[in-house]
Design an enzyme around this catalytic site. Structure first.
Site, PDB file in Angstrom:
ATOM      1  N   ILE A  85      48.483  36.706  34.930  1.00  0.00           N
ATOM      2  CA  ILE A  85      49.417  37.167  35.952  1.00  0.00           C
ATOM      3  C   ILE A  85      48.658  37.751  37.141  1.00  0.00           C
ATOM      4  O   ILE A  85      47.436  37.924  37.092  1.00  0.00           O
ATOM      5  CB  ILE A  85      50.374  38.238  35.375  1.00  0.00           C
ATOM      6  N   GLU A  89      43.547  42.832  36.983  1.00  0.00           N
ATOM      7  CA  GLU A  89      42.298  42.072  36.904  1.00  0.00           C
ATOM      8  C   GLU A  89      42.209  41.014  38.005  1.00  0.00           C
ATOM      9  O   GLU A  89      41.134  40.771  38.560  1.00  0.00           O
ATOM     10  CB  GLU A  89      42.151  41.429  35.523  1.00  0.00           C
ATOM     11  N   LYS A  92      41.403  42.866  41.094  1.00  0.00           N
ATOM     12  CA  LYS A  92      39.990  43.242  41.068  1.00  0.00           C
ATOM     13  C   LYS A  92      39.124  42.070  41.545  1.00  0.00           C
ATOM     14  O   LYS A  92      38.188  42.259  42.332  1.00  0.00           O
ATOM     15  CB  LYS A  92      39.580  43.644  39.650  1.00  0.00           C
ATOM     16  N   HIS A 145      49.736  40.828  26.597  1.00  0.00           N
ATOM     17  CA  HIS A 145      49.048  42.113  26.687  1.00  0.00           C
ATOM     18  C   HIS A 145      49.926  43.151  27.376  1.00  0.00           C
ATOM     19  O   HIS A 145      50.097  44.269  26.897  1.00  0.00           O
ATOM     20  CB  HIS A 145      47.720  41.967  27.439  1.00  0.00           C
ATOM     21  N   GLU A 176      51.732  46.573  25.907  1.00  0.00           N
ATOM     22  CA  GLU A 176      51.778  47.662  26.889  1.00  0.00           C
ATOM     23  C   GLU A 176      52.928  47.384  27.850  1.00  0.00           C
ATOM     24  O   GLU A 176      52.887  46.425  28.603  1.00  0.00           O
ATOM     25  CB  GLU A 176      50.458  47.761  27.660  1.00  0.00           C
ATOM     26  N   HIS A 208      42.439  41.588  21.124  1.00  0.00           N
ATOM     27  CA  HIS A 208      43.807  42.101  21.121  1.00  0.00           C
ATOM     28  C   HIS A 208      44.678  41.333  20.138  1.00  0.00           C
ATOM     29  O   HIS A 208      45.483  41.923  19.404  1.00  0.00           O
ATOM     30  CB  HIS A 208      44.410  42.027  22.521  1.00  0.00           C
TER      31      HIS A 208
END
Length: 257
Positions: A85, A89, A92, A145, A176, A208
């Site tokens: 998505i 990250e 970043k 995630h 999350e 994960h």
């Protein structure tokens, strides 16, 4: 002839086996852009540092790799995100890449997996094709995630895109944020479901997936579902290994801006 580079930028995973999903996507990108030299970068420094410490392999961050490519005289660069998505990250990666635009004659960045409506419909269609046919007492659950970033809303849209394909008993949650497992459990009980398939909605079925989804701890989704008397079948395949998913990334790379 100008030197051309294609950078596949992932979050990354320490799990060697799970990294095969990244390798498969990189292979599809290389096949689509044979004139480009392929490079790998990870946005997670924590993951990259563990790999270097435990496995002896150095995987650069996007900015480190771009500095190297500029020094080596590359003129054209395509930087393709392999993120799910447009979250933290991905942002970043954009922040690290932006200062390098002026260092190359042609510099382009490809969008992550889920960008526009057609991406959602293509992804969910590929997953419906790959999953088993569900009986009336069965359901399929995907675990993403999740993120505190506003782009977390993508996961709810993924579930609604399954509905578009007529997949009424496919559910999407995250570790999350929302949708969470409690929300899925409440709906499963209302549907008289007894048997569930459980799979990661992640590019790689890495740490994960093996801990939060399939782990032995009480809080793992596998054990929470089993504790509610569901029969659980694990489907531990990363999205990068699903036929059709790589084609979305390839199209984004072709349309890179």
């Amino acid at each position: 002839m100008s030197k051309k580079a294609l950078i596949a930028v992932s979050f990354g995973t320490v799990d060697r086996k799970a990294r095969k999903a990244i390798e498969q996507l990189e292979g599809q990108l290389k096949a689509a852009f044979p004139a480009y030299d392929l490079f790998r970068a990870f946005t997670s420094r924590k993951v990259a540092e563990r790999i270097e410490r435990e496995q002896g392999e150095h995987i650069p961050a996007p900015d480190e790799l771009l500095e190297k490519l500029a020094a080596e005289g590359y003129e054209e660069v395509r930087c393709q995100s392999l993120h799910m998505i447009c979250g933290k990250e991905y942002e970043k990666m954009l922040a690290q890449a932006e200062p390098y635009r002026s260092r190359f004659a042609d510099f382009r960045i490809g969008k992550p997996l889920l960008w526009d409506t057609q991406d959602y419909l293509r992804l969910t269609n590929a997953l419906v094709v790959a999953m088993p046919r569900l009986d009336s007492d069965e359901a399929y659950i995907f675990m993403g995630h999740g993120s505190a970033h506003p782009s977390n809303a993508a996961y709810a849209l993924v579930e609604n895109s399954f509905r578009y394909h007529g997949a009424e008993r496919v559910y999407v949650g995250t570790t999350e944020g929302f949708p969470h497992l409690d929300y899925i459990l409440a709906r499963l009980h209302r549907k008289d479901v007894t048997h569930v398939y459980l799979a990661p909605l992640m590019i790689t079925a890495g740490e994960h997936a093996h801990t939060d989804l399939a782990g032995d701890g009480e809080a793992s989704w596998k054990n929470r579902l089993a504790g509610e008397d569901f029969l659980v079948d694990l489907q531990m395949t990363g999205l990068g290994e699903i036929p059709g998913v790589g084609a979305i990334f390839v199209d984004h790379c072709r349309k890179a801006e």
